[in-house]
Design a protein around this motif. Structure first.
Motif, PDB file in Angstrom:
ATOM      1  N   ASP A 163      -6.989   3.899  -4.143  1.00 11.97           N
ATOM      2  CA  ASP A 163      -5.822   3.425  -3.402  1.00 11.97           C
ATOM      3  C   ASP A 163      -4.723   3.088  -4.393  1.00 11.97           C
ATOM      4  OD1 ASP A 163      -7.026   3.639  -0.895  1.00 11.97           O
ATOM      5  OD2 ASP A 163      -7.815   1.605  -0.968  1.00 11.97           O
ATOM      6  N   PHE A 210      -1.228   1.071  -5.040  1.00 15.68           N
ATOM      7  CA  PHE A 210      -0.453  -0.074  -4.578  1.00 15.68           C
ATOM      8  C   PHE A 210       0.720  -0.315  -5.518  1.00 15.68           C
ATOM      9  CE2 PHE A 210      -4.734  -0.967  -3.031  1.00 15.68           C
ATOM     10  CZ  PHE A 210      -4.502  -1.374  -1.738  1.00 15.68           C
ATOM     11  N   PHE A 242       0.850  -1.191   0.000  1.00 14.08           N
ATOM     12  CA  PHE A 242       0.000   0.000   0.000  1.00 14.08           C
ATOM     13  C   PHE A 242       0.882   1.236   0.000  1.00 14.08           C
ATOM     14  CE2 PHE A 242      -2.233   3.317   2.424  1.00 14.08           C
ATOM     15  CZ  PHE A 242      -3.327   3.493   1.601  1.00 14.08           C
TER      16      PHE A 242
END
Length: 175
Positions: free
Chosen positions: A112, A114, A89
């Protein structure tokens, strides 16, 4: 694993991700994008000794009272929703939260970021999180491009989020 050991891989993956976005390859050379990413990542050298742990990213996760629910799923059903088996992450971008006073639910929409260690690439995942006092449901879907991708804003925001994540991990490891 130490973040500084994978930093050059993350930078190259970031350049490839940016070049794959609409109009970036038309307006910028790979070398120009690489310089931007290098400059943004230069401040991350101060995070020596900070470790990051790759983890699985699932398409759907349900939590009850803060604990993950669904470990008893059949293996086949469980693996269908895996976006990545080995992701680090890096941060959350474009976060938008809404609260519904009547139902007591909080809804979060965000992206998000990653780094997928297994495939050596940056992955952007759109996340919708719906929560109330008892349950939290998290839905994730991978996205591959943005229609109005702003190269400078993205690199700046990603570098700031990575620095913030590393700073939090360093403080946690110091205790």
């Amino acid at each position: 694993m130490f973040f500084l050991r994978i930093k050059s891989k993350v930078k190259l993956a970031m350049v490839r991700f940016c070049m794959a976005q609409p109009n970036v390859g038309i307006n910028y050379t790979a070398r120009e994008v690489e310089k931007l990413v290098d400059n943004a990542f230069a401040t991350l050298n101060r995070f020596t000794g900070v470790t990051v742990t790759p983890a699985a990213v699932e398409g759907y996760t349900l939590y009850a009272n803060g604990k993950k629910v669904g470990k008893s799923f059949h293996d086949l059903a469980k693996n269908v929703g895996i976006i990545s088996d080995s992701a680090v992450f890096l941060g959350t971008l474009f976060n938008e939260e809404k609260s519904d006073v009547i139902s007591g639910k909080q809804i979060t929409h965000c992206y998000d970021l990653f780094y997928d260690d297994a495939y050596d690439e940056i992955r952007m995942v759109y996340r919708v999180e719906i929560s109330d006092d008892d349950f939290t449901a998290v839905y994730r879907a991978e996205v591959f491009g943005f229609e109005k991708f702003d190269l400078f804003d993205f690199i700046r925001a990603a570098a700031l989020q990575i620095a913030d994540m590393l700073e939090k991990k360093r403080k946690k490891e110091d205790f």
